[in-house]
Write an enzyme that holds these catalytic residues in place. Structure first.
Site, PDB file in Angstrom:
ATOM      1  N   GLU A  50      46.440 104.782  94.944  1.00  0.00           N
ATOM      2  CA  GLU A  50      45.321 105.161  94.073  1.00  0.00           C
ATOM      3  C   GLU A  50      44.144 105.781  94.813  1.00  0.00           C
ATOM      4  OE1 GLU A  50      44.136 101.735  91.778  1.00  0.00           O
ATOM      5  OE2 GLU A  50      45.802 102.001  90.420  1.00  0.00           O
ATOM      6  N   GLU A 107      52.753 100.563  88.805  1.00  0.00           N
ATOM      7  CA  GLU A 107      52.015  99.379  88.337  1.00  0.00           C
ATOM      8  C   GLU A 107      51.828  99.502  86.835  1.00  0.00           C
ATOM      9  OE1 GLU A 107      48.199  98.408  90.147  1.00  0.00           O
ATOM     10  OE2 GLU A 107      48.951  99.046  92.113  1.00  0.00           O
TER      11      GLU A 107
HETATM   12  C1  BG6 Z   1      45.193  98.765  90.370  1.00  0.00           C
HETATM   13  C2  BG6 Z   1      45.277  98.367  91.828  1.00  0.00           C
HETATM   14  O1  BG6 Z   1      44.156  99.664  90.231  1.00  0.00           O
HETATM   15  O2  BG6 Z   1      44.884  97.803  89.448  1.00  0.00           O
HETATM   16  C3  BG6 Z   1      45.584  96.886  92.052  1.00  0.00           C
HETATM   17  O3  BG6 Z   1      46.192  99.162  92.530  1.00  0.00           O
HETATM   18  C4  BG6 Z   1      44.737  96.073  91.104  1.00  0.00           C
HETATM   19  O4  BG6 Z   1      45.335  96.583  93.382  1.00  0.00           O
HETATM   20  C5  BG6 Z   1      45.163  96.425  89.691  1.00  0.00           C
HETATM   21  O5  BG6 Z   1      44.747  94.704  91.328  1.00  0.00           O
HETATM   22  C6  BG6 Z   1      44.436  95.632  88.626  1.00  0.00           C
HETATM   23  O6  BG6 Z   1      43.062  95.775  88.797  1.00  0.00           O
HETATM   24  P1  BG6 Z   1      42.102  94.522  88.869  1.00  0.00           P
HETATM   25  O7  BG6 Z   1      40.801  95.058  89.354  1.00  0.00           O
HETATM   26  O8  BG6 Z   1      42.040  94.010  87.487  1.00  0.00           O
HETATM   27  O9  BG6 Z   1      42.738  93.567  89.830  1.00  0.00           O
END
Ligand code: BG6
Length: 472
Positions: free
Chosen positions: A160, A376
Site C-alpha cells: 500500500e 486483503e
Molecule cells: C490495510 C493494511 O490498509 O488495512 C493493514 O495493509 C491494516 O496493515 C488493514 O491493518 C486494516 O487497517 P486498520 O487500520 O483497521 O488496522
C-alpha cells in the site's frame, strides 16, 4: 506453483511478530514511534500475538481450515538491522522456519518486503523521502531474493504505497507524522516507485522461472455519486492522488504527462524526478497486482476550498465511533462524499460489498489482463467472546461472504483474479487503533498470558466456504 485458485489470509510483520528486539533485529520506525511520547495510546507491537514464537501453530491452523496460501511480510530491520548493511543470519533463519511450515502443509507463501516498518536508520535519514532509500531497498531485496529464491513464488515489493504515504505525510497518524505535507507526499510516492522498480531489477537479475513479483495497492479506483463533468474531474484528480501515481509506473512503466502537469500546477516541486530513475521504472514493471479491498473512495468537487485529511483511530476503547468519518479533501481537486444509504463500520468506514466488483473491473479496464490477487479484505470489529473465548462473528461472516461473492462475479466476468486473502489470519495489532479493533479469523486472548488462539465462527465458515469453492 499450482494453478489452483489461492484461498488464504494475511498478516504483516510489525502487526503480529512481536520479538521486536530479539535475535539481532534492529528497530523499525514503528518501534521508535510506538516507544515515543508521540504515541499517545502507549500501545505497541512489542509482543502483539507473538507470531515470532507461535508461527507453527498459526500456520497449522491455516492449513486445518483448508487455506492454501499465506500472505505475510518480512521485517526489513530483522534482515538488515543497521546502516552497515551486515545481514542478520538469525533474521533470515526465522523466515526459513516460517517457510518450512508453509511447505509442510503445501501453503503458498506470498511475501511482502516492506509493510510500513522501515528500519529506523532509514527513518533517521528521512524515511521514504531519503534520497538513498531506493538503493538501500534494492540491497535488502537482493539479500532476500538471493536467500529464499524460488521458495517464495509470490513476492510483493511494497504494501500500500499510497496509504503508507498518505498516513505518513497527509494525515500524520503514522511516523514521521507530517500533516498536510503534499510536497513530501509526492516525493515519498515517487521514491516508492523507484524502490519498486529497483527491487524488480534485482529480482529479474536472479533469473527466476517460478517466482513472480508484484505490488499491493491499498484503495480502489475513485468513484462518485453523480455523473457530471465536475464530478468526473473530481474522480480523475482523486485517482491521480491515490492510484495512478503508483499503479501507472508500477504496471505500465510511466507516469501520465497530464498527472505530472496537474501536480506541478498545484505548486509541487518535482525536481526530485530523474531521467535515470524513469528509465529504470520503464524497464522494471510488476508481474501481478495485489489489490486490497475494504471500501469505496467516493468523491465530489471540492466546494469547501479546504485541504484536509482525517482518519478515525479513536475507536480503541469506547466503541462510540459509529458516525466518525475518514475524509480527504484537496482544494481545487476533490473532497470526500458520503452515500447516506450505506452502512458504516464502527470506525466510520463504509461497508459496500459491490466495491470489490467495481474495483476489479476498473483495474482490468485500465491495466488489461494483469493477474490480480485480492491481498486483503476484512472487517474490523469489537469482537465479544463467550466464557470460552469463542466469538460468534456473524457480522464478519456476512461481510466476507458478500465481498467474496462480488470478487467471484468479477472473475466470472473476465478479471484475471488468482487468489484471495482474508485480513487477517488471527487478531493482531491494528496500527494506531491498538488491539480492540480485531480482524482475525482466529481470536487471540491477549489477557491469559499464553496468547491462546481460539478459532472464531468465521474461521469455520471460511473453511467450509473454501471446500465449496476449491475449484473456482
Ligand atoms: C490495510 C493494511 O490498509 O488495512 C493493514 O495493509 C491494516 O496493515 C488493514 O491493518 C486494516 O487497517 P486498520 O487500520 O483497521 O488496522
Amino acid at each position: 506453483m499450482s494453478e489452483k485458485f489461492l484461498w488464504g489470509s494475511a498478516t504483516a510483520a510489525y502487526q503480529c511478530e512481536g520479538g521486536w528486539n530479539e535475535d539481532g533485529k534492529g528497530p523499525s520506525v514503528w518501534d521508535t514511534f510506538c516507544h515515543s511520547p508521540a504515541n499517545t495510546t502507549g500501545i505497541t507491537g512489542d509482543v502483539s500475538c507473538d507470531f515470532y514464537h507461535h508461527y507453527a501453530e498459526d500456520i497449522r491452523m491455516m492449513a486445518e481450515s483448508g487455506q492454501n496460501t499465506f500472505r505475510f511480510s518480512i521485517s526489513w530491520p530483522r534482515i538488515v538491522p543497521k546502516e552497515d548493511r551486515i545481514v542478520n543470519e538469525a533474521g533470515l533463519a526465522f523466515y526459513d522456519r516460517v517457510l518450512d511450515e508453509c511447505e509442510k502443509y503445501g501453503i503458498v507463501p506470498n511475501v511482502t518486503l516492506v509493510h510500513y516498518d522501515l528500519p529506523e536508520y532509514i527513518g533517521q535519514k528521512g524515511g521514504w523521502c531519503y534520497e538513498g532509500i531506493a538503493d538501500e531497498f534494492a540491497y535488502y531485496a537482493a539479500v532476500v531474493f538471493q536467500h529464499y529464491g524460488e521458495r517464495i513464488p509470490l513476492y510483493v515489493t511494497i504494501n500500500e504505497p499510497n496509504h503508507n504515504a498518505y498516513c505518513d505525510y497527509c494525515v500524520g497518524n503514522y511516523p514521521p507524522n507530517h500533516k498536510n505535507d503534499l510536497q513530501s507526499y509526492a516525493h515519498c510516492l515517487y521514491n516508492m516507485d523507484v524502490c519498486n522498480a529497483k527491487a524488480i531489477r534485482e529480482f529479474r537479475e536472479m533469473g527466476f522461472k517460478n517466482s513472480q513479483i508484484g505490488i499491493v495497492q491499498g484503495c480502489g479506483p475513485a468513484t462518485s455519486l453523480q455523473d457530471t463533468p465536475e464530478y468526473r474531474e473530481a474522480v480523475k484528480y482523486c485517482d491521480y492522488f491515490c492510484n495512478f501515481g503508483i499503479l501507472d509506473p508500477a504496471i505500465k512503466g510511466y507516469f501520465e504527462p497530464e498527472l505530472l502537469e496537474a501536480v506541478k500546477a498545484r505548486g509541487i516541486d518535482l525536481s526530485f524526478m530523474k531521467d535515470e530513475d524513469l528509465e529504470i521504472i520503464k524497464n522494471n514493471t510488476v508481474d501481478f497486482l495485489g489489490q486490497n479491498i475494504y471500501s469505496r473512495l467516493i468523491v465530489k468537487p471540492n466546494e469547501s476550498g479546504i485541504t484536509a485529511f482525517t482518519v478515525n483511530n479513536a475507536g480503541n476503547n469506547d466503541g462510540t465511533c459509529k458516525t466518525a468519518r475518514e475524509t480527504r479533501a484537496i482544494a481545487g481537486w476533490f473532497e470526500s462524499d458520503r452515500d447516506t444509504d450505506t452502512r458504516l463500520n464502527k470506525w466510520g468506514r463504509e461497508i459496500y460489498p459491490k466495491c470489490a466488483y467495481n474495483t476489479l473491473m476498473l483495474r482490468k479496464e485500465r491495466y488489461g489482463n494483469i493477474p490480480i490477487y485480492v491481498t486483503e479484505n476484512g472487517h474490523g470489529c469489537y469482537d465479544v467472546p463467550d466464557e470460552n473465548g469463542y466469538v460468534e462473528d456473524d457480522d464478519r461472516i456476512a461481510f466476507l461472504n458478500d465481498y467474496i461473492g462480488w470478487i467471484l462475479k468479477a472473475k466470472e466476468d473476465g478479471v484475471n483474479v488468482k487468489g484471495y486473502y482474508c485480513w487477517s489470519t488471527m487478531d493482531l495489532y491494528s496500527w494506531i487503533n491498538g488491539y480492540k479493533k480485531r480482524y482475525g479469523l482466529v481470536r487471540v486472548d491477549y489477557e491469559d498470558g499464553l496468547l491462546r488462539r481460539i478459532p472464531k465462527k468465521s474461521y469455520y465458515w471460511y473453511r467450509d466456504f473454501i471446500t465449496e469453492h476449491k475449484d473456482v
